[in-house]
Design an enzyme around this catalytic site. Structure first.
Site, PDB file in Angstrom:
ATOM      1  N   ASP A   1       0.397  -7.757   2.463  1.00  0.00           N
ATOM      2  CA  ASP A   1       0.736  -6.368   2.138  1.00  0.00           C
ATOM      3  C   ASP A   1       2.252  -6.190   2.074  1.00  0.00           C
ATOM      4  OD1 ASP A   1       0.761  -3.658   1.746  1.00  0.00           O
ATOM      5  OD2 ASP A   1      -0.563  -3.171   3.428  1.00  0.00           O
TER       6      ASP A   1
ATOM      7  N   SER B   1       4.071   1.951   8.614  1.00  0.00           N
ATOM      8  CA  SER B   1       3.757   1.032   7.525  1.00  0.00           C
ATOM      9  C   SER B   1       5.044   0.661   6.807  1.00  0.00           C
ATOM     10  CB  SER B   1       2.787   1.683   6.541  1.00  0.00           C
ATOM     11  OG  SER B   1       1.511   1.830   7.106  1.00  0.00           O
TER      12      SER B   1
ATOM     13  N   HIS C   1       0.821  -1.213   0.000  1.00  0.00           N
ATOM     14  CA  HIS C   1       0.000   0.000   0.000  1.00  0.00           C
ATOM     15  C   HIS C   1       0.856   1.266   0.000  1.00  0.00           C
ATOM     16  CE1 HIS C   1       0.312  -0.004   4.547  1.00  0.00           C
ATOM     17  NE2 HIS C   1       0.339   1.297   4.333  1.00  0.00           N
TER      18      HIS C   1
END
Length: 731
Positions: A229, A667, A94
Site C-alpha cells: 500500500d 494512513s 489507498h
C-alpha cells in the site's frame, strides 16, 4: 492568506488509570518534557531537537498532511513524508486511490497496470489535492483565553473567536502561511499550528491494485498481510520555492528536509516511531457516551453499511465491469464497516463501559472528599449525563441522516447540487441571467462526471434499502412529510416506489437532464421542483437543518461549559500524571516496538510477513481477483530475485507490526527506526485492536506497516521505469 479555525473539541476525560508504556499520540513540542526520556530508554538515538525544532532541520519538516480544497482545508485525511530533495512524497495507495481511479480509462487502466511516470512531464496534477507542512507549534492558551474571565455562553465564544482572529492576523499576514488553533482537554488548553500549504501536487507513481490492494476486502484490518500500500506524489512550487497554484512553469519543491531510507529492516523489539496526522480519538469519553456511540450509533452504521456492501458485491459479481467504477467506493464503505464492528467487539471484550463507570465513581468520591471540590465539581458529572441523554438522540439522528440519507444513494447528494439553481429561479430577489447560465454550466460538468461513474441499478437498490433503514430507524419527528406521503401512496411497497421514482425522474436520465440545463428554464424549473425524487432528496436536507443540526448544536452548546469544568477537575485530580490529548488532526508522534501479538485465544501472530505467504494466497485462491499476483511478480518470486532487499534468510519481507498507537489519518505516516530512518509506511491496524480509539490495549493493539524494502523491491524489480527509484537516497 489568513485563515483561522477555532475548534471547541467535545472531549471528555474520565479515565483515572495511568498511561501505558507505548500508549499515546504526543504533541512534538511537548515530547522533551513529557516522553523523551522514556523514548531514549526504549532505544531512540535522536535528540529531541532532531524530531522537532523551529531553528534547525528536523523530522517534522519531512512529515506532511494530505488535505483537500474547501472551507476546512487544513483538516488532513492522510499523512505522507518527503523522501527526496525534489519534493517527492511517499504515502499510501489507498489515500490517493480516487485520483488514480479518476485518471483511469478503459484504454489506460492505471488501477490495473499501475501509474508509472517516466519523467516529470508525465506527472499528472491531482486537482483539489493539497499538502500541509508544519512550520511550528505553540501553546497559545493565554492569548486565546485573554479577557474571557467572567464570560459565558455566546459572549465567551465570541471573545475566543475574536482572540483567534487577532492572533491569525499577526501570525499569517503577508507571510503566505496558514494557521489553525485547536483546543485540547475540553477547551482548557489551546495549541496553534502554523502551516505552509502547497497547492500543486502531482501523481508520480503507484503500483497496480494487484500489489497495492493485494488481499482486498478479505484481508482488510487483518493479519497476515501482504499489501504493498504505497504511492508517490510530488510537490511543485514557483521559481522562488514558494507554494503556488498549478502552473506549467512550476518546479519541484526544494525540501528543507527529507527522510533517509534504511535497508537494515527491523527485528522484534526494535524501537519504532510513527509520525503523522492522526484524525481523532475518544480515549476519554464517559461511560454513557461510549455506550451510546458503540451500542447505538456504531450498531446502526454497521447495519446500514452492511446492506450497502451486500448490494455492491452482488451487482459487481453480476457485472465485473463495475469493479473499476466502484473500487474506491466499496473500499471506503468496507473500511468503516469493519472498523465499527471491531470497535463494538473490542469495547465489549474489555468491558470498557463498566470500567468507565467505576472510574466515574472514583472521580465522584474524590470530589466529595473536599468541600472546595464539591462546590466546584459536585454535580458536573450528573449534569453531563442529563444533557447527553438529549444530545445522544440527535447524534444518532445525525448518523442516520449521513449514512442513510445524504450518503445513502449517490443520487441524493447529486440532486442536492441543483438546489442553488432552483433558488436562483424561485428566490425573491432576481438573479442575473449570466449567473444562472454559469450555474447551469457548472451543473452540466457535474452531470457528465456523475453519469460517467454511476450505476442506475446499484443506486436504485441502495436508495430503496436506505429509505427503509431511515424510516424504521429514525423517530417520527425526524421523518419528512414527503417521505410519509409517498410511502403511504405506495402502501409501504418500497420496491415499487423506488422503481417508479427512478424510472420517472429526470435525474436518472443524463441526456434529458443535460437538455434541460442547456434550455431556457424561466418557465420550466418545475421540471425539477415537481420531481418526486428531487422532493424526497431535498427533504432529507431540510429535516437535517430544521430538526437535527440546530437542535444538536444547541445541546452541544449546553454541554461545552460542563465539559470544560469536568475536564478541569480531572486534570486537577491527575496533576501528577502525564496525559496526552486526543488526536485532532495535528502532528503527533507515537512510539513503541516492533512485535507480534496473540489477539485471540489460540491465535498467535508473528511480527512480519514474507512474499512466501503472498504467493501461497495466490495459489490457494486461483479464481479470486483479490489475490491475483501479476505475472512479473510471480516470476520474480519463483527466481527468488530479491536482490539486496532479502533478509538474512533470503526471504523478502512485505509487512510488519508495531505496537505504536495509531488511528485514522495515520494512513501514510512514516515509520522510522531509532535513528530516524524510514523503515516502512503505516497503512492499517488489526481489527481486534481498533477499539484503541477508546482504550489502548498494549496486548492486541497493533498497526500494520508495509516494509520499505518491499517498496524498493517493487520500484527496482517490477516497475517499468527506474525514474522514482533513481531519485531516492538509500542509506
Amino acid at each position: 492568506m489568513c485563515r483561522t479555525i477555532l475548534l471547541g473539541l467535545i472531549v471528555l476525560m474520565v479515565t483515572v488509570g495511568r498511561v501505558k508504556a507505548d500508549e499515546g499520540m504526543w504533541l512534538p513540542i511537548l515530547l522533551k518534557e513529557q516522553k523523551f526520556a522514556e523514548m531514549r530508554k526504549k532505544g531512540l538515538k535522536l535528540s529531541a531537537e532532531e524530531i522537532y525544532s523551529v531553528n534547525q532541520a528536523c523530522l517534522k519538516d519531512a512529515i506532511i498532511g494530505l488535505v483537500t480544497e474547501g472551507p476546512d482545508n487544513l483538516r488532513s485525511f492522510c499523512s505522507a513524508s518527503f523522501v527526496s530533495d525534489q519534493g517527492l512524497l511517499i504515502t499510501n495507495f489507498h489515500c490517493i486511490m480516487s485520483y488514480i481511479e479518476r485518471f483511469s480509462t478503459p484504454e489506460n487502466d492505471f488501477l490495473k497496470y499501475g501509474y508509472w511516470a517516466s519523467k516529470k512531464e508525465e506527472e499528472s496534477l491531482c486537482r483539489g489535492l493539497m499538502v500541509k507542512q508544519l512550520i511550528r507549534m505553540e501553546d497559545v492558551t493565554d492569548r486565546i483565553m485573554e479577557g474571557t474571565e467572567g464570560l459565558s455562553g455566546a459572549e465567551y465564544s465570541r471573545k475566543i473567536d475574536e482572540n483567534g482572529k487577532k492572533l491569525a492576523e499577526e501570525v499569517t499576514k503577508g507571510k503566505n502561511l496558514e494557521m489553525r488553533v485547536q483546543s485540547l482537554f475540553a477547551n482548557n488548553q489551546y495549541i496553534m499550528s502554523v502551516y505552509r500549504l502547497f497547492k500543486d501536487v502531482r501523481m508520480v507513481a503507484a503500483p497496480p491494485m494487484s500489489i497495492s490492494k493485494f488481499g482486498g476486502l478479505s484481508d482488510n484490518w487483518s493479519w497476515p498481510r501482504h499489501t504493498g500500500d504505497f504511492a508517490f506524489l510530488r510537490v511543485y512550487v514557483n521559481e522562488k520555492n514558494e507554494p503556488k497554484a498549478y502552473n506549467q512553469k512550476n518546479v519541484p519543491y526544494k525540501t528543507t528536509n527529507y527522510l533517509k531510507i534504511s535497508l537494515k529492516g527491523v527485528k522484534e523489539n526494535d524501537f519504532a516511531m510513527v509520525l503523522g496526522y492522526p484524525a481523532s480519538t475518544k480515549q476519554y469519553v464517559p461511560s454513557f457516551g461510549l455506550e451510546a456511540i458503540v451500542e447505538k450509533q456504531n450498531a446502526a452504521k454497521v447495519r446500514i453499511r452492511g446492506e450497502k456492501l451486500a448490494i455492491l458485491k452482488q451487482e459487481m459479481e453480476a457485472d465485473p465491469g463495475l469493479r473499476l467504477r466502484y473500487s474506491t467506493r466499496i473500499s471506503s464503505i468496507s473500511n468503516s464497516y469493519l472498523k465499527w464492528k471491531g470497535e463494538i467487539q473490542g469495547v465489549r471484550r474489555m468491558n470498557l463501559v463498566e470500567e468507565k463507570k467505576r472510574e466515574e465513581e472514583a472521580f465522584q468520591q474524590w470530589v466529595e472528599a473536599s468541600p472546595e471540590r464539591k462546590a466546584k465539581y459536585g454535580t458536573v458529572l450528573e449534569d453531563m449525563r442529563e444533557v447527553y441523554k438529549e444530545l445522544s438522540e440527535y447524534n444518532l439522528a445525525n448518523d442516520y441522516f449521513s449514512e442513510a440519507g445524504l450518503n445513502g444513494a449517490e443520487i441524493v447528494p447529486f440532486i442536492g447540487k441543483f438546489e442553488k439553481l432552483v433558488a436562483m429561479y424561485n428566490g425573491r430577489k432576481p438573479v442575473k441571467e449570466a449567473s444562472q447560465r454559469n450555474e447551469s454550466k457548472r451543473l452540466i460538468g457535474l452531470t457528465k462526471q456523475f453519469f460517467g461513474n454511476w450505476s442506475y441499478e446499484i443506486d436504485r437498490k441502495t436508495f430503496r434499502n436506505m429509505l427503509v433503514r431511515y424510516y424504521e430507524g429514525m423517530p417520527m419527528k425526524f421523518h419528512t412529510e414527503v417521505m410519509e406521503k409517498i410511502i403511504k401512496q405506495y402502501g409501504g411497497d418500497i420496491e415499487k416506489l423506488s422503481q417508479d421514482l427512478f424510472a420517472n425522474s429526470i435525474f436518472t436520465k443524463q441526456q434529458e437532464l443535460l437538455d434541460f440545463l442547456e434550455s431556457d428554464k424561466a418557465d420550466g424549473i418545475k421540471v425539477i421542483t415537481e420531481d418526486p425524487l428531487y422532493q424526497l432528496s431535498i427533504n432529507y436536507y431540510r429535516v437535517f437543518v430544521e430538526r437535527i443540526s440546530r437542535q444538536r448544536g444547541a445541546w452541544q452548546v449546553k454541554m461545552l461549559p460542563l465539559y470544560k469544568i469536568f475536564q478541569e477537575g480531572m486534570l486537577e485530580m491527575k496533576r501528577d500524571q502525564v496525559l496526552y490529548p486526543d488526536a485532532n488532526g495535528s502532528l503527533r508522534v507515537s512510539y513503541g516496538t516492533v512485535r507480534g501479538c496473540e489477539p485471540e485465544d489460540g491465535l498467535s501472530y508473528r511480527y512480519y510477513t514474507t512474499m512466501d505467504g503472498m504467493y501461497d494466497k495466490y495459489l490457494n485462491n486461483p479464481d479470486d481477483l483479490e489475490y491475483f499476483l501479476p505475472k512479473k511478480m510471480r516470476e520474480l518470486y519463483q527466481k527468488q530475485d530479491y536482490g539486496r532487499y532479502a533478509d538474512k534468510e533470503g526471504r523478502l519481507r512485505v509487512c510488519f507490526l508495531t505496537d505504536a498507537h495509531t488511528t485514522s489519518g495515520n494512513s501514510g505516516s512514516a515509520v522510522v527506526n531509532a535513528k530516524g530512518e524510514l523503515v516502512g509506511i503505516n497503512f492499517d491496524r488489526l481489527w481486534q485492536g481498533v477499539a484503541s480509539d477508546f482504550c489502548y490495549d498494549e496486548n492486541i493493539c497493533r498497526n500494520i506497516v508495509v516494509d520499505i524494502r518491499y517498496i524498493l523491491f517493487v520500484l527496482e524489480k517490477y516497475a517499468p521505469f527506474s525514474y522514482v527509484f533513481d531519485e531516492i537516497r538509500i542509506e
